[in-house]
Design an enzyme around this catalytic site. Structure first.
Site, PDB file in Angstrom:
ATOM      1  N   SER A 123       7.802   1.138 -46.547  1.00 21.06           N
ATOM      2  CA  SER A 123       7.834   0.143 -45.485  1.00 21.06           C
ATOM      3  C   SER A 123       6.412  -0.270 -45.103  1.00 21.06           C
ATOM      4  O   SER A 123       5.563   0.566 -44.830  1.00 21.06           O
ATOM      5  CB  SER A 123       8.551   0.724 -44.264  1.00 21.06           C
ATOM      6  OG  SER A 123       8.581  -0.221 -43.222  1.00 21.06           O
ATOM      7  N   GLY A 124       6.170  -1.581 -45.089  1.00 22.63           N
ATOM      8  CA  GLY A 124       4.842  -2.100 -44.747  1.00 22.63           C
ATOM      9  C   GLY A 124       3.954  -2.350 -45.938  1.00 22.63           C
ATOM     10  O   GLY A 124       2.823  -2.802 -45.794  1.00 22.63           O
ATOM     11  N   THR A 128       8.823  -7.481 -48.859  1.00 24.20           N
ATOM     12  CA  THR A 128       9.502  -8.694 -48.385  1.00 24.20           C
ATOM     13  C   THR A 128       8.626  -9.920 -48.600  1.00 24.20           C
ATOM     14  O   THR A 128       9.100 -10.970 -49.043  1.00 24.20           O
ATOM     15  CB  THR A 128       9.863  -8.547 -46.895  1.00 24.20           C
ATOM     16  OG1 THR A 128      10.700  -7.398 -46.739  1.00 24.20           O
ATOM     17  CG2 THR A 128      10.607  -9.771 -46.396  1.00 24.20           C
ATOM     18  N   ASN A 173       5.728  -0.648 -39.834  1.00 27.62           N
ATOM     19  CA  ASN A 173       5.766  -2.054 -40.237  1.00 27.62           C
ATOM     20  C   ASN A 173       6.424  -2.866 -39.132  1.00 27.62           C
ATOM     21  O   ASN A 173       7.484  -2.505 -38.638  1.00 27.62           O
ATOM     22  CB  ASN A 173       6.567  -2.181 -41.553  1.00 27.62           C
ATOM     23  CG  ASN A 173       6.571  -3.594 -42.098  1.00 27.62           C
ATOM     24  OD1 ASN A 173       5.906  -4.468 -41.568  1.00 27.62           O
ATOM     25  ND2 ASN A 173       7.323  -3.808 -43.155  1.00 27.62           N
ATOM     26  N   SER A 176       9.947  -4.584 -40.866  1.00 25.22           N
ATOM     27  CA  SER A 176      10.474  -3.680 -41.889  1.00 25.22           C
ATOM     28  C   SER A 176      11.915  -4.036 -42.229  1.00 25.22           C
ATOM     29  O   SER A 176      12.754  -4.215 -41.348  1.00 25.22           O
ATOM     30  CB  SER A 176      10.399  -2.238 -41.378  1.00 25.22           C
ATOM     31  OG  SER A 176      10.992  -1.360 -42.304  1.00 25.22           O
ATOM     32  N   SER A 177      12.209  -4.174 -43.530  1.00 24.12           N
ATOM     33  CA  SER A 177      13.580  -4.409 -43.969  1.00 24.12           C
ATOM     34  C   SER A 177      14.367  -3.109 -43.816  1.00 24.12           C
ATOM     35  O   SER A 177      14.028  -2.102 -44.424  1.00 24.12           O
ATOM     36  CB  SER A 177      13.606  -4.861 -45.435  1.00 24.12           C
ATOM     37  OG  SER A 177      12.919  -6.063 -45.591  1.00 24.12           O
ATOM     38  N   GLY A 405      11.441   1.733 -50.196  1.00 22.29           N
ATOM     39  CA  GLY A 405      10.725   2.683 -51.031  1.00 22.29           C
ATOM     40  C   GLY A 405      11.012   4.104 -50.602  1.00 22.29           C
ATOM     41  O   GLY A 405      11.745   4.370 -49.646  1.00 22.29           O
ATOM     42  N   GLU A 407      10.867   7.439 -48.818  1.00 20.70           N
ATOM     43  CA  GLU A 407      10.516   7.690 -47.419  1.00 20.70           C
ATOM     44  C   GLU A 407      10.425   9.188 -47.142  1.00 20.70           C
ATOM     45  O   GLU A 407      11.335   9.948 -47.476  1.00 20.70           O
ATOM     46  CB  GLU A 407      11.546   7.064 -46.478  1.00 20.70           C
ATOM     47  CG  GLU A 407      11.481   5.538 -46.455  1.00 20.70           C
ATOM     48  CD  GLU A 407      12.342   4.929 -45.357  1.00 20.70           C
ATOM     49  OE1 GLU A 407      13.126   5.679 -44.744  1.00 20.70           O
ATOM     50  OE2 GLU A 407      12.207   3.718 -45.119  1.00 20.70           O
TER      51      GLU A 407
END
Length: 1044
Positions: A123-124, A128, A173, A176-177, A405, A407
């Site tokens: 994330s980040g 995206t 992020n 973040s998605s 990704g 985590e």
């Protein structure tokens, strides 16, 4: 991930991979396979650092792109950049997102084989944003039509909608998605995007009801409150303050500086209309969003029996209206649950904890199912209708996978378990496909394949997904079994079943040292990327994802079309137990693997350089962690197991042919033979390279770098030689061009001169002929024979007149006109004189006008009559010859109010003896005064002045004739003035006696007294003499100045 940019950058967009090798000490290598020490993680990260410091955020591992988030705007995404990467061979340009996108697109068009781009990272890291940039690239560079433009817009506008409902601000992020997304973009046979389809995975529904400190709920809630119109919020029963809603305050981070919820709301509303949402659907969708907020504010209190009761009736009213259900039914469903046992329905009241669970479960279910409906709605708007004639005209597909990704948090739960399981599967696919592509390339080139040793993470995937023995199977079994199943019984079952697995560990199974880092409710998995410790707390609830039956029934009766669609009645009649969340995820992941295996993959690995989202900051520890769990070193090792560098013979020969005299400047034979000659000349050893069917394979980067360094040295000498040759060629060509130009100009100029001369001669002859003929016929009436001559004569006269016009009114010159223009000449002369007079008169001042008036009067009286008049003409008449200070004050006192208009000194001659006496002559408005010092000797009123006499000679004597009836008058007055013309003119004008001035030729008679006369005789002489003659007359001798 900040990538926005517009202008063309200066970081070497057109640098080829090979040309960048010369700057490798400063910016590193742009393909990791060229690292000399490719097994060193430190060398890998140092190369990333060098490039990051130079704003070079992209690097290849073969065909895999590694992207580092710069957290700032880089000017490398303009349309100009897109065009530079469009249709260009993959290695001819520097590493870029667009190179991957274009390479996949060209493979799709040329080979007609489906492609996919796998974008991964934590994330980040920028996944995206990378997806957006790829879609923008296709939107700009692909063929377009009205229909295609609609599809492009919908593809691009689906992003803000999905981000609003599926993205949230996390600690790592701001955007973040919180779901995995796989998007298929469909292209027709022309290469234009004509449709699309989106698959979503594992939305983080728990975020709807709970957020960690410093995090937010999904963006759409804040966008609605911040940007929604007052009328809309009133209809939804909402206030603008997020602090009023229980589901939005847990993270204590309602506002984020980098996010403008108000602007994003406008983008989302515009996007909803683009992707074909009508007003009713938008209203229903927003009603569901508002209902989730109202659900969060539903509160319970316990009655005497400990059963939960709803205490916030106002929220129930809002929910009933927004969800289109009965308020009483919803209230009962929130505090009771229905159990079917042996065909009988039993209604059981809920306690406070159970009621809160039911409320949160309903909120998660409504939001999660609405998100799935939203994705399906977008898919309908993107749907592609097959061509009437399939076959070669049917669509090909390019997939984009933007998925969470690996985590590893301080506290890892069910969501992290699913996400990391997904990454294990993707890593397995990644290594398999990479090895497969490498093996296929070796086989196609006829080079022996050397087996590569690598970590096969199938053992971990099996640990998670294996039937009956895997963690997911054990979790499902524990969820389904009767009895009192808890998270801890699940952990015990795990310890019992997989206790001997080398990648599994719990507190019970660990040694004494490891137990210190493991809680009793935790288990640890050794993933390909490292160890991750998971807490089993909540695993069963999240896996079951249960929603009580009576809540389902209530939602099935909803009048909100979206809710009604999301909760189908078949769920109530279906006896089969629904799949658990983990099983659903495993099945959808299995389908995703099948989809990806059916396509040609490309990879983008995104890396986050620091947790603070700061530009220019490179956190080596964090990056080392990401390099590890992204499997980049493993991928590099696989790629470098054989040969580090490979190029087609044509490209290799074209670049390095200058290093061998036999191949330079051109090679006439086959490229294969040319490369063989070249490498022999360069001294390549047999173990350093292999010759394939179409490519040369170089094993070691140092071999390539040595060749590149030799090329740089060779370039210097080649450059000098090329420059010298070019200069010689250039200046010779320039000289020849100048010579040709000079000859051309000369011949043209000679021709032009000759034509001009001949034309001039012809004109001269015709002019002379016409002139002579006109002269002959000059006295005839105007006709064709003489019109030119007459016009010329007139023109010549007029031009001569223009040059010789009189300069002033006194200039009497005038050119002599031809006979035919005599009358016109007179008229012009008259007009010219009138114009000069008018101009002159317009310019004169009042003082000068008075001067001229006096001069005119003098001219009328004396011109041609008195000898000394011509001498007075050029002299200006003065207003007075005596100043006030020269006149005795007593005289001025006697005069009183009478203004002296003119004063002049005179000489008076007595009447009897003609003795000369000095006097002053004063002119006033009414009279003439003869003054002797302080005494007025005589006053002559203008009315008594009968005339003035003066001789025609040059003397200055004059006589004032006065009426003798008045006893006061002594007779006429004989005076002499040095300014006789001026004095007489002013006297005559003041007394209005201009016509009474008498100019005598011989003598003048004047009255001496009563009845007596005197005579003045005037004669010509050589000088002026005034004296009394013997005959008693006054004799005046005056010189004659001019003859009249």
């Amino acid at each position: 991930m900040k990538f926005r940019a517009a202008a063309a950058g200066s970081d070497g967009i057109r640098l080829t991979m090979e040309s960048a090798l010369t700057a490798r000490d400063r910016v590193g290598v742009q393909d990791f396979v060229l690292l000399e020490n490719f097994t060193s993680e430190a060398a890998f990260i140092e190369n990333l650092r060098k490039r990051f410091k130079e704003n070079l955020i992209y690097t290849y591992i073969g065909s895999v792109l590694v992207s580092v988030n710069p957290y700032k705007d880089l000017e490398i995404y303009s349309k100009q950049h897109m065009e530079r990467y469009r249709g260009v061979s993959f290695y001819e340009v520097s590493p870029h997102l667009y190179a991957i996108a274009d390479n996949s697109y060209r493979s799709l068009r040329i080979e007609r084989k489906d492609q996919c781009i796998l974008i991964s990272g934590e994330s980040g890291a920028g996944k995206t944003e990378a997806t957006k940039k790829i879609l923008q690239y296709y939107a700009v560079t692909c063929p377009a039509s009205d229909q295609v433009e609609t599809v492009k817009d919908r593809l691009l506008q689906s992003n803000p909608v999905l981000e609003a409902f599926g993205n949230a601000k996390t600690l790592r992020n701001d955007n973040s998605s919180r779901f995995g997304k796989y998007m298929d973009v469909q292209f027709d046979y022309k290469g234009a995007p004509v449709g699309g389809h989106i698959l979503n995975y594992l939305l983080e529904k728990s975020r709807v009801v709970h957020q960690n400190h410093g995090e937010r709920n999904f963006h759409i809630f804040y966008q609605l409150l911040e940007g929604g119109e007052d009328d809309l919020l009133r209809r939804l029963g909402l206030e603008k303050n997020p602090q009023q809603y229980h589901y939005l305050v847990k993270g204590q981070c309602a506002r984020v500086s980098s996010i403008s919820d108000k602007n994003d709301w406008k983008v989302v509303r515009r996007a909803l209309s683009v992707i074909n949402f009508n007003d009713n659907e938008v209203e229903d969708l927003l009603s569901i969003v508002a209902s989730v907020l109202h659900l969060g504010n539903v509160q319970f209190a316990a009655d005497e029996q400990g059963n939960a009761q709803v205490t916030t009736e106002n929220q129930i009213k809002y929910l009933a209206r927004l969800l289109g259900v009965e308020g009483s039914v919803l209230r009962e469903a929130l505090i009771h649950k229905t159990i079917i046992a042996k065909g009988e329905e039993l209604v059981s009241p809920l306690n406070l904890e159970q009621a809160a669970y039911a409320r949160d479960a309903l909120a998660k279910a409504v939001y999660g199912r609405t998100f799935s409906w939203l994705v399906n709605k977008i898919n309908k708007s993107l749907a592609y209708k097959e061509a009437e004639c399939p076959g070669w005209r049917s669509a090909t597909v390019l997939g984009l996978l933007d998925i969470y990704g690996f985590e590893v948090f301080q506290h890892n739960s069910f969501e992290q378990f699913c996400i990391n399981y997904c990454n294990e599967k993707l890593q397995q696919l990644f290594i398999e496909l990479t090895l497969k592509s490498e093996q296929e390339e070796y086989e196609s080139e006829g080079i022996a394949w050397e087996p590569v040793q690598y970590f096969n993470n199938k053992i971990i995937c099996d640990l998670v997904e294996e039937k009956f023995k895997g963690i997911i199977s054990i979790l499902d079994e524990e969820c389904l079994r009767p009895g009192d199943a808890t998270d801890m019984t699940f952990l015990e079952k795990l310890e019992e079943t997989v206790k001997n697995h080398p990648h599994f560990l719990t507190h019970k199974l660990a040694d004494q040292k490891t137990r210190k880092s493991l809680g009793r409710e935790e288990f640890r998995l050794l993933h390909y990327a490292g160890e991750v410790t998971y807490s089993v707390t909540g695993f069963l609830d999240k896996n079951n994802d249960l929603l009580f039956r009576n809540l389902k029934e209530t939602m099935c009766n909803s009048e909100n079309t979206i809710v009604n669609h999301c909760f189908e009645r078949t769920e109530l009649t279906d006896k089969k137990r629904p799949e658990t969340a983990a099983t659903q995820f495993k099945n959808s992941l299995s389908k995703l693997m099948e989809i990806l295996m059916s396509k040609e993959p490309s990879y983008i690995r995104c890396i986050k350089p620091n947790d603070a989202k700061q530009a220019g900051r490179f956190d080596e520890v964090l990056i080392r962690h990401q390099v590890k769990y992204l499997g980049l070193m493993e991928n590099l090792r696989v790629r470098r197991a054989g040969f580090a560098y490979r190029r087609k013979y044509e490209i290799f020969l074209q670049r390095y042919k200058s290093l061998c005299s036999e191949t330079w400047p051109t090679w006439e034979g086959r490229p294969h033979d040319g490369v063989a000659v070249l490498v022999k000349h360069l001294g390549y050893k047999q173990e350093e390279y292999k010759m394939g069917r179409t490519k040369i394979f170089i094993r070691f980067p140092k071999t390539l770098f040595a060749t590149e360094d030799a090329l740089e040295i060779r370039k210097q000498s080649l450059a000098t030689k090329i420059q010298a040759t070019w200069r010689g060629f250039y200046w010779r060509q320039k000289f020849l061009h100048l010579k040709h130009s000079a000859i051309t100009i000369q011949s043209w100029w000679r021709g032009t001169q000759g034509r001009r001369k001949a034309s001039k001669k012809k004109w001269a002859v015709e002019t002379i002929r016409r002139f002579i003929k006109g002269f002959i016929y000059r006295n005839y009436p105007r006709c064709s024979e003489n019109e030119y001559f007459l016009d010329y004569i007139r023109y010549s006269f007029l031009m001569n007149l223009k040059r010789n016009l009189p300069k002033n009114v006194l200039d009497k010159s005038w050119p002599t006109p031809p006979p035919s223009l005599y009358e016109v000449s007179q008229l012009l002369r008259q007009l010219c004189m009138q114009n000069m007079v008018w101009s002159y008169c317009k310019r004169i001042s009042p003082e000068w006008k008075q001067q001229l008036d006096q001069k005119v009067v003098a001219s009328e009286m004396f011109k041609g009559k008195k000898d000394n008049y011509p001498q007075s003409v050029p002299r200006l008449f003065i207003n007075t010859r005596l100043g006030t200070e020269e006149i005795n004050p007593k005289v001025l006192q006697v005069l009183g109010n009478e203004t002296i208009k003119y004063a002049v000194p005179v000489v008076k001659y007595d009447r009897k003896g003609y003795k000369a006496r000095v006097r002053q002559l004063l002119l006033t408005q009414n009279a003439i005064f003869i003054v002797e010092e302080a005494k007025i000797k005589q006053r002559i009123d203008y009315a008594n002045l009968t005339g003035i006499s003066v001789s025609s000679l040059s003397d200055s004597l004059f006589v004032l004739h006065v009426r003798c009836e008045d006893n006061k008058q002594k007779g006429d007055v004989v005076l002499q003035s040095d300014h006789v013309i001026e004095t007489l003119t002013k006297t005559a004008m003041s007394a209005d006696k201009i016509n009474n001035v008498n100019i005598s030729q011989g003598s003048i008679k004047f009255t001496i007294g009563q009845g007596k006369e005197g005579i003045i005789d005037f004669t010509s002489g050589s000088e002026l003499l005034i004296a009394k003659a013997k005959n008693g007359h006054l004799a005046v001798v005056a010189p004659r100045l001019n003859s009249r």
